[in-house]
Design a protein around this motif. Structure first.
Motif, PDB file in Angstrom:
ATOM      1  N   MET A   1       0.833  -1.185   0.000  1.00  0.00           N
ATOM      2  CA  MET A   1       0.000   0.000   0.000  1.00  0.00           C
ATOM      3  C   MET A   1       0.867   1.233   0.000  1.00  0.00           C
ATOM      4  O   MET A   1       1.782   1.348   0.802  1.00  0.00           O
ATOM      5  N   GLU A   2       0.572   2.132  -0.921  1.00  0.00           N
ATOM      6  CA  GLU A   2       1.386   3.328  -1.060  1.00  0.00           C
ATOM      7  C   GLU A   2       0.895   4.402  -0.122  1.00  0.00           C
ATOM      8  O   GLU A   2      -0.283   4.644   0.004  1.00  0.00           O
ATOM      9  N   MET A   3       1.778   5.068   0.562  1.00  0.00           N
ATOM     10  CA  MET A   3       1.509   6.190   1.443  1.00  0.00           C
ATOM     11  C   MET A   3       0.504   5.812   2.527  1.00  0.00           C
ATOM     12  O   MET A   3       0.262   4.663   2.801  1.00  0.00           O
ATOM     13  N   ASP A 340       5.591  -6.528  -3.935  1.00  0.00           N
ATOM     14  CA  ASP A 340       6.804  -5.871  -3.436  1.00  0.00           C
ATOM     15  C   ASP A 340       6.522  -5.211  -2.091  1.00  0.00           C
ATOM     16  O   ASP A 340       5.370  -4.934  -1.736  1.00  0.00           O
ATOM     17  N   HIS A 341       7.590  -4.951  -1.343  1.00  0.00           N
ATOM     18  CA  HIS A 341       7.463  -4.098  -0.153  1.00  0.00           C
ATOM     19  C   HIS A 341       8.748  -3.278  -0.026  1.00  0.00           C
ATOM     20  O   HIS A 341       9.392  -3.009  -1.048  1.00  0.00           O
ATOM     21  N   LEU A 342       9.122  -2.871   1.147  1.00  0.00           N
ATOM     22  CA  LEU A 342      10.145  -1.833   1.301  1.00  0.00           C
ATOM     23  C   LEU A 342      11.568  -2.369   1.460  1.00  0.00           C
ATOM     24  O   LEU A 342      12.513  -1.588   1.577  1.00  0.00           O
ATOM     25  N   ALA A 358       1.019  -7.876   6.199  1.00  0.00           N
ATOM     26  CA  ALA A 358      -0.299  -7.380   5.802  1.00  0.00           C
ATOM     27  C   ALA A 358      -0.193  -6.642   4.469  1.00  0.00           C
ATOM     28  O   ALA A 358      -1.047  -6.788   3.592  1.00  0.00           O
ATOM     29  N   ASP A 359       0.867  -5.862   4.306  1.00  0.00           N
ATOM     30  CA  ASP A 359       1.098  -5.002   3.135  1.00  0.00           C
ATOM     31  C   ASP A 359       2.245  -5.553   2.309  1.00  0.00           C
ATOM     32  O   ASP A 359       3.390  -5.171   2.494  1.00  0.00           O
ATOM     33  N   ASN A 360       2.081  -6.439   1.370  1.00  0.00           N
ATOM     34  CA  ASN A 360       0.795  -6.893   0.879  1.00  0.00           C
ATOM     35  C   ASN A 360       0.834  -8.400   0.721  1.00  0.00           C
ATOM     36  O   ASN A 360       0.388  -8.940  -0.290  1.00  0.00           O
ATOM     37  N   GLU A 393       5.009  -1.326  -6.379  1.00  0.00           N
ATOM     38  CA  GLU A 393       3.864  -0.490  -5.971  1.00  0.00           C
ATOM     39  C   GLU A 393       4.320   0.573  -4.998  1.00  0.00           C
ATOM     40  O   GLU A 393       3.933   1.743  -5.097  1.00  0.00           O
ATOM     41  N   GLU A 394       5.166   0.158  -4.057  1.00  0.00           N
ATOM     42  CA  GLU A 394       5.598   1.104  -3.015  1.00  0.00           C
ATOM     43  C   GLU A 394       6.462   2.221  -3.603  1.00  0.00           C
ATOM     44  O   GLU A 394       6.687   3.236  -2.966  1.00  0.00           O
ATOM     45  N   GLN A 395       6.961   2.034  -4.833  1.00  0.00           N
ATOM     46  CA  GLN A 395       7.753   3.063  -5.513  1.00  0.00           C
ATOM     47  C   GLN A 395       6.876   4.017  -6.310  1.00  0.00           C
ATOM     48  O   GLN A 395       7.385   4.901  -7.003  1.00  0.00           O
ATOM     49  N   HIS A 511       2.532  -0.471  13.105  1.00  0.00           N
ATOM     50  CA  HIS A 511       2.997  -1.503  12.172  1.00  0.00           C
ATOM     51  C   HIS A 511       3.077  -1.075  10.714  1.00  0.00           C
ATOM     52  O   HIS A 511       3.854  -1.629   9.950  1.00  0.00           O
ATOM     53  N   TYR A 512       2.231  -0.112  10.293  1.00  0.00           N
ATOM     54  CA  TYR A 512       2.159   0.253   8.879  1.00  0.00           C
ATOM     55  C   TYR A 512       3.510   0.784   8.385  1.00  0.00           C
ATOM     56  O   TYR A 512       4.055   1.719   8.965  1.00  0.00           O
ATOM     57  N   HIS A 513       4.026   0.163   7.325  1.00  0.00           N
ATOM     58  CA  HIS A 513       5.333   0.539   6.760  1.00  0.00           C
ATOM     59  C   HIS A 513       6.437   0.546   7.818  1.00  0.00           C
ATOM     60  O   HIS A 513       7.317   1.406   7.813  1.00  0.00           O
ATOM     61  N   GLN A 514       6.354  -0.428   8.721  1.00  0.00           N
ATOM     62  CA  GLN A 514       7.399  -0.597   9.728  1.00  0.00           C
ATOM     63  C   GLN A 514       7.842  -2.060   9.715  1.00  0.00           C
ATOM     64  O   GLN A 514       7.100  -2.933   9.274  1.00  0.00           O
TER      65      GLN A 514
HETATM   66 ZN   LIG Z   1       2.693  -0.111   1.544  1.00  0.00          ZN
END
Ligand SMILES: [Zn+2]
Length: 567
Positions: A1-3, A340-342, A358-360, A393-395, A511-514
């Protein structure tokens, strides 16, 4: 998920979930629905929460290193997804008979201490800008250096929206202003409105997004864009702009929409200095006026720039599979979820792996289990069904953008795209958020199926944030394909909405983006399964319609749909 786009929830109440889980039947029931054959209903009913769990667990292992695109972990994830497709009888639909669609990417980092911008008035001294504090910029082309010396043209909000009778690129003489080789100066966001028929009232349309502004100016031949930041209009401070530009940004290699040598933002007071230099007076007055009526005007001031960039080329892949339909005719259905993720933060103290469970992981688990159910259905779906796990997606939705530009069948032959992005496995949802579905003539079917599944339809809680433009379905909508994401709302079995909201808030905060977005053995995947079944039925019915799904008349994507069908 972006942002910062978050639904669903996690963490607290886990014990309660675990207990409820033991007492409930494992597979949620699928209601009888008019138009859905018994065999399809049985296939949907085979969707198994425990299989989704297994996929999510694997994809979010530390072993996969956060699935950063172009990195080993993302390649392992792509290979895993392709292998599952193969085991389940889902056919390859990528490049050259493989499951993989190669996505070439570039990552651009502006070297701040070697980059210089200045305003050059017709007479008098040039004004040098402080990079970071006053201006930030990216060269979208991925070249190492750019030198610009070009006139600045003020184009209001930088929007061309024929459906609202609005064109910021027309000058006082009624002609479209010449922007070739010039710099377009424009205001963040879109003209303010309380009228649903004018830029959708308070809700943000795509015209208000900075990505659109860059693209539209580039279509007019501009070599650079200066977006004027003002905190109230942007809804975030200058620091957010500055920080997001301080890191590298990825683009699709050769993206025809990313040709700006300077895709830049300027700080509000800096823009006022430019206005003063050009003799245009008060900036805020001009912003007010530009929301009512506007004529483009060339300034007497030029922008001079020397931009140096560090550029990294890399390749990632979308994974695409296909299940054949009963008929070869062209109403294919597409399901998408980003994998993809971070990646890994090398400077982290302690856990630096962004597992993205969760993401994703959840969207991928749903996609894989849905693909299996279609492939093993006792009756063929009416037309072909495609499944794509997309990258980057995260990009900035880049894998899905590439998929939209190079779909497995022409965009005009795709009836519907349903996207899944981050559905927290915390129980059985009784409400859904399907932002954008109301823009389609398929909406009545959506309402009927949601009712049968005991899913209340929740409105977008924050229409001003423009969520529709921040997930992968949007990349498909841009090329005309009717598309929306299937998300759970805040109401869950055994709880009230306040509980669901509290879970959301906890997830966002912790947790989001962590790195702590990790798989939990006590997660309850029945909700993921229920929404997979729901999407299975929607896709089947869209494919079975005698006429293709269309955007409602006047929608901002209607034109793209017509173009994709050669009309
Ligand atoms: Zn995300």
């Amino acid at each position: 998920m972006e942002m910062k786009r978050v639904l669903g929830a996690v963490a607290a109440g886990i014990l309660a979930c675990g207990l409820a889980h033991a007492q409930q039947p494992l597979r949620p029931p699928v209601p009888a629905i008019a138009g859905l054959p018994a065999g399809a209903r049985a296939a949907a009913a085979s969707i198994d929460p425990e299989r989704i769990r297994a996929h999510v667990r694997f994809l979010s292992l530390d072993l996969l290193e956060g699935r950063g695109p172009g990195k080993r972990g993302a390649e392992l994830a792509a290979e895993y997804i392709a292998t599952q497709f193969a085991l389940d009888g889902v056919k390859p639909a990528g490049d050259n008979g493989s499951y993989f669609q190669r996505v070439p990417l570039i990552a651009v980092h502006t070297i701040e201490d070697k980059t210089k911008f200045s305003f050059v008035p017709a007479s008098g001294q040039a004004v040098d800008l402080a990079y970071g504090a006053e201006i930030v910029s990216k060269d979208q082309t991925g070249q190492a250096t750019a030198d610009l010396d070009a006139p600045i043209v003020f184009v209001g909000y930088g929007i061309r929206a024929p459906e609202y009778g609005w064109d910021d690129y027309v000058g006082a003489d009624g002609k479209v202003i010449d922007l070739k080789g010039k710099i377009a100066l424009m205001i963040v966001n879109e003209p303010p409105s309380n009228d649903d028929k004018f830029f959708k009232g308070k809700a943000l349309t795509y015209y208000g997004r900075w990505t659109y502004k860059y693209e539209e100016a580039a279509r007019h031949g501009a070599v650079g864009v200066l977006i004027i930041h003002r905190t109230d209009l942007a809804s975030y401070g200058w620091e957010v702009v500055r920080n997001s530009q301080a890191i590298e940004k990825s683009y699709l290699e050769g993206d025809p929409d990313a040709t700006l040598r300077a895709a830049a933002w300027i700080q509000h007071d800096t823009a006022q200095r430019l206005f003063t230099l050009a003799g245009l007076g008060d900036l805020d007055k001009a912003i007010d006026q530009a929301g009512k009526a506007f004529h483009a005007v060339e300034l007497s001031v030029r922008l001079r720039a020397h931009v140096e960039s560090r550029v990294r080329h890399y390749v990632s892949a979308n994974v695409i599979g296909r299940v054949e339909g009963a008929s070869a005719a062209n109403q294919a259905v597409l399901y998408t979820a980003h994998y993809d993720h971070l990646g890994i933060d090398p400077d982290a103290k302690g856990d630096g792996i962004y597992n993205g469970a969760a993401d994703n992981g959840t969207g991928c688990g749903i996609l894989l289990e849905m693909a299996r159910a279609f492939a093993q259905s006792p009756v063929r779906p009416p037309h072909a069904v495609y499944f794509s796990a997309v990258t980057a997606e995260e990009q900035g939705l880049l894998g899905s953008q590439f998929l939209g530009m190079h779909p497995p069948v022409p965009a005009g032959e795709i009836a519907l795209d349903l996207n899944y992005d981050m559905l927290l496995p915390i129980g059985v949802p009784r409400s859904v958020n399907l932002g954008g579905a109301e823009r389609l003539d398929f909406w009545r079917t959506v309402v009927r199926v949601a009712k049968a599944f005991d899913l209340a339809l929740e409105p977008d809680p924050t229409p001003l944030a423009g969520h529709y433009f921040r997930s992968d379905h949007f990349s498909l909508a841009r090329v005309g394909i009717p598309a929306f994401s299937v998300d759970q709302g805040e109401l869950f079995e055994g709880h009230d909405e306040a509980w669901g909201r509290a879970q959301d808030e906890d997830y966002v905060a912790h947790h989001y983006h962590q790195p702590s977005d990790e798989y939990r053995a006590d997660w309850d995947f029945r909700g993921n399964a229920k929404l997979a079944q729901f999407g299975f039925v929607l896709g089947w019915l869209a494919s079975a319609q005698p006429k293709p799904v269309e955007w409602l008349a006047g929608d901002e994507f209607e034109g793209a749909r017509k173009a994709s069908r050669g009309r």
